[in-house]
Design a protein around this motif. Structure first.
Motif, PDB file in Angstrom:
ATOM      1  N   LEU A  20       0.945  -1.287   0.101  1.00  0.00           N
ATOM      2  CA  LEU A  20      -0.122  -0.062  -0.206  1.00  0.00           C
ATOM      3  C   LEU A  20       0.914   1.352  -0.046  1.00  0.00           C
ATOM      4  N   GLN A  27       2.047   4.448   1.325  1.00  0.00           N
ATOM      5  CA  GLN A  27       1.850   5.365   2.755  1.00  0.00           C
ATOM      6  C   GLN A  27       3.222   6.250   2.715  1.00  0.00           C
ATOM      7  N   TYR A  47       0.717  -1.031  -9.676  1.00  0.00           N
ATOM      8  CA  TYR A  47       0.491   0.215  -9.055  1.00  0.00           C
ATOM      9  C   TYR A  47       0.646   1.325  -9.838  1.00  0.00           C
ATOM     10  N   ARG A  74      -7.412  -0.138  -5.109  1.00  0.00           N
ATOM     11  CA  ARG A  74      -8.005   1.205  -5.076  1.00  0.00           C
ATOM     12  C   ARG A  74      -8.819   1.729  -3.906  1.00  0.00           C
ATOM     13  N   ASN A  75      -8.752   2.822  -3.615  1.00  0.00           N
ATOM     14  CA  ASN A  75      -9.686   3.469  -2.393  1.00  0.00           C
ATOM     15  C   ASN A  75     -10.410   4.489  -3.020  1.00  0.00           C
ATOM     16  N   GLU A  93      -9.325   5.911  -6.366  1.00  0.00           N
ATOM     17  CA  GLU A  93      -7.516   6.145  -6.342  1.00  0.00           C
ATOM     18  C   GLU A  93      -6.898   4.951  -6.190  1.00  0.00           C
ATOM     19  N   VAL A 108      -4.174   2.938  -4.742  1.00  0.00           N
ATOM     20  CA  VAL A 108      -3.230   2.897  -3.521  1.00  0.00           C
ATOM     21  C   VAL A 108      -2.326   1.847  -3.241  1.00  0.00           C
TER      22      VAL A 108
END
Length: 328
Positions: free
Chosen positions: A42, A44, A78, A113-114, A117, A119
């Motif tokens: 992910l 971050q 990604y 996705r989140n 978007e 992620v």
């Protein structure tokens, strides 16, 4: 397939901790897609981070745990925002040499996705010669990636993702924060050193006094390490009984002085429930080096020096030199 998806959905519906949900996703994906490795990453604090992995057999990657991705099939999915698949992993431009070297043959990754978007990504890798993924398996991987997306839209889980930046036991920043700081320091061409601090004798504390006492010792050691550095430096809980310290722009003499102070502070007894508990430490240090072009390389050098200190009896700091063998 239904059973595997149901496992993930139950974990989300039951509000299980974030890491448990991620672990369930990777385990289910690996089982259903019949691969030896599944990993979830992910985005971050500006980088694509490794957050969960499932392996079979357990040592298939021989300790390969990249702290971040700037290449690889997971990174490709990604960046491209679509499923990426290969039946000849070593030949791909995005292949990670260490994975290819230990036998990665075919691989597949889907974006996560989140709220629309991208992620992160979910990847599976087979180490079986001649293995090929099917179109049906592509759809299965996309379904698992969708389950991660569902988890991330849950408010409680998203809050937990933010909390992943802070160690719950010591209150120190987590490993993710250190990695981000290292990458930024490298990008800015800053001068710095990384200290890898591994406690000596801590396992005996957990074994004889219990984990609650062990947590109190960890909190005390965290506080003492913080007293040894400046506000411009960083102390993080790396995991287990390991800490890492980012020291900015100091001389070699000053670095040794900081290391000696840390060793002295750690040796002082910790009083837990009226009882004195003593631990020591082995410290490995590594400075910014053109041969270590990323955070992973720097930490590997500091870790190598730390093990040299531990093999030498502990209670000392060793600085990495190019003559030391780096075990990977």
């Amino acid at each position: 397939m239904v059973d595997h998806i149901a496992r993930v959905q139950r974990a989300i519906a039951n509000g299980e901790p974030l890491q448990e949900i991620f672990d369930t996703v990777t385990e289910a994906a690996r089982d259903l897609l019949d691969t030896e490795l599944a990993s979830l990453h992910l985005a971050q604090v500006g980088l694509l981070r490794f957050v969960a992995e499932s392996m079979s057999p357990a040592d298939v990657t021989r300790g390969f745990h990249p702290p971040h991705l700037n290449r690889g099939i997971g990174y490709a999915a990604y960046r491209l925002g679509r499923l990426v698949r290969t039946d000849d992993y070593p030949s791909e431009s995005y292949a990670m040499p260490r994975l290819a070297q230990i036998g990665a043959r075919s691989a597949m990754s889907a974006p996560v996705r989140n709220a629309g978007e991208i992620v992160g990504s979910l990847a599976v890798i087979s180490f079986v010669p001649g293995h090929r993924f099917s179109s049906a398996q592509e759809q299965m991987l996309l379904m698992f990636a969708d389950q991660v997306s569902v988890a991330l839209t849950d408010t409680k889980v998203r809050e937990a993702a933010e909390q992943a930046l802070t160690d719950p036991v010591t209150g120190l920043p987590s490993r993710l924060v250190l990695l981000d700081q290292l990458e930024k320091a490298l990008a800015r061409n800053e001068e710095f050193d990384v200290l890898f601090v591994d406690l000596d004798g801590f396992k005996a504390v957990n074994d004889t006094k219990g984990h609650a006492a062990g947590d109190l010792v960890l909190r005390e050691i965290a506080d003492r390490l913080g007293q040894c550095v400046r506000s411009t430096d960083s102390v993080v809980r790396f995991g287990g009984d390991e800490f890492a310290v980012l020291i900015r722009d100091v001389s070699l003499e000053a670095l040794y002085r900081i290391g000696r102070t840390m060793l002295e502070m750690i040796r002082r007894p910790c009083v837990v429930h009226g009882e004195e508990i003593k631990v020591g430490a082995s410290i490995g240090a590594a400075g910014r080096d053109p041969a270590a072009r990323d955070a992973e390389g720097l930490l590997r050098r500091a870790d190598t020096a730390m093990y040299r200190a531990k093999r030498g009896g502990g209670n000392q700091m060793v600085i990495f030199t190019r003559g030391m063998r780096i075990d990977v």
